[in-house]
Scaffold this motif. Structure first.
Motif, mmCIF file in Angstrom:
data_model
loop_
_atom_site.group_PDB
_atom_site.id
_atom_site.type_symbol
_atom_site.label_atom_id
_atom_site.label_comp_id
_atom_site.label_asym_id
_atom_site.label_seq_id
_atom_site.Cartn_x
_atom_site.Cartn_y
_atom_site.Cartn_z
ATOM 1 N N PHE A 194 32.447 22.329 -36.200
ATOM 2 C CA PHE A 194 33.321 22.223 -35.038
ATOM 3 C C PHE A 194 32.624 21.713 -33.777
ATOM 4 N N LEU A 195 31.311 21.546 -33.812
ATOM 5 C CA LEU A 195 30.536 20.950 -32.723
ATOM 6 C C LEU A 195 30.816 21.578 -31.350
ATOM 7 N N PRO A 196 30.732 22.901 -31.232
ATOM 8 C CA PRO A 196 31.111 23.551 -29.974
ATOM 9 C C PRO A 196 30.196 23.250 -28.790
ATOM 10 N N MET A 197 28.971 22.853 -29.034
ATOM 11 C CA MET A 197 28.060 22.531 -27.935
ATOM 12 C C MET A 197 28.449 21.211 -27.261
ATOM 13 N N VAL B 106 29.664 31.871 -30.688
ATOM 14 C CA VAL B 106 30.941 32.337 -31.218
ATOM 15 C C VAL B 106 31.263 31.617 -32.525
ATOM 16 N N PHE B 107 31.113 30.297 -32.534
ATOM 17 C CA PHE B 107 31.427 29.515 -33.730
ATOM 18 C C PHE B 107 30.462 29.819 -34.875
ATOM 19 N N HIS B 108 29.186 30.006 -34.572
ATOM 20 C CA HIS B 108 28.204 30.307 -35.616
ATOM 21 C C HIS B 108 28.437 31.702 -36.216
ATOM 22 N N ALA B 109 29.030 32.601 -35.449
ATOM 23 C CA ALA B 109 29.355 33.925 -35.980
ATOM 24 C C ALA B 109 30.336 33.816 -37.146
ATOM 25 N N PHE B 110 31.134 32.753 -37.136
ATOM 26 C CA PHE B 110 32.094 32.508 -38.216
ATOM 27 C C PHE B 110 31.614 31.423 -39.180
ATOM 28 N N GLY B 111 30.371 30.971 -39.007
ATOM 29 C CA GLY B 111 29.799 29.961 -39.889
ATOM 30 C C GLY B 111 30.378 28.574 -39.701
#
Length: 181
Positions: free
Chosen positions: A35-38, A25-30
């Motif tokens: 934001f380190l979502p993992m 999801v975060f990578h879809a917005f670059g």
């Protein structure tokens, strides 16, 4: 005892799934590396399930994500992230559930130690790959670029853990909230 193991296994599996899905999801917005979502699901797994589940979740999430999605790259990034996230999951569970430090001290200590592990692992794996990785690259990647992710972790992780404990959906380690050591 069996119920706690089953509950921990289900929560760890949820954290593992979130550790693969949130970055997408975060990578879809670059915004993945900022934001380190993992990191969030792995940190939560350590807090909620303990060090064993947290460490395993942290070790497996980057590998599975790399295999399923191609992110992080299988080498040299994925092995370094596996060690970093393993440290996060292990240390949050160890500090909070076993040593019974308060949630903030546990989180900050685990985040700092995990970043040290990341720096050492990146230096080793980047060296093997023939890529430069110095102290300034470590500081930039671990602290400067990651500031938004660090802030999110410092706000969201304790909030989620405290809410789950207050709702009695998770056991609290029954500690004094102001106790540090």
């Amino acid at each position: 005892m069996k119920r706690n193991q089953t509950k921990n296994l289900v929560i760890a599996a949820l954290c593992l799934a979130l550790g693969i899905l949130l970055p997408q999801v975060f990578h879809a917005f670059g915004a993945g590396s900022t934001f380190l979502p993992m990191h969030i699901p792995v940190l939560l797994c350590g807090f909620l399930c303990g060090w064993q589940y947290g460490a395993l979740c942290g070790l497996v999430v980057p590998l599975l994500s790399s295999l399923f999605t191609g992110m992080p790259p299988i080498f040299p990034t994925a092995p370094a992230m596996m060690l970093e996230l393993c440290a996060y999951g292990l240390l949050t569970g160890l500090f909070y559930r076993r040593v019974k430090w308060n949630i903030y001290f546990s989180l900050i200590s685990a985040m700092l130690a995990g970043r040290i592990v990341s720096g050492i692992a990146n230096a080793a794996f980047m060296g093997i790959a023939g890529k430069a990785y110095g102290f300034s690259a470590f500081l930039t990647a671990s602290f400067v670029t990651a500031v938004p992710g660090i802030i999110i972790q410092l706000v969201a992780v304790p909030l989620i853990v405290i809410c789950l404990e207050k709702a009695r959906l998770m056991e609290s380690p029954k500690q004094n909230a102001y106790r540090v050591a």
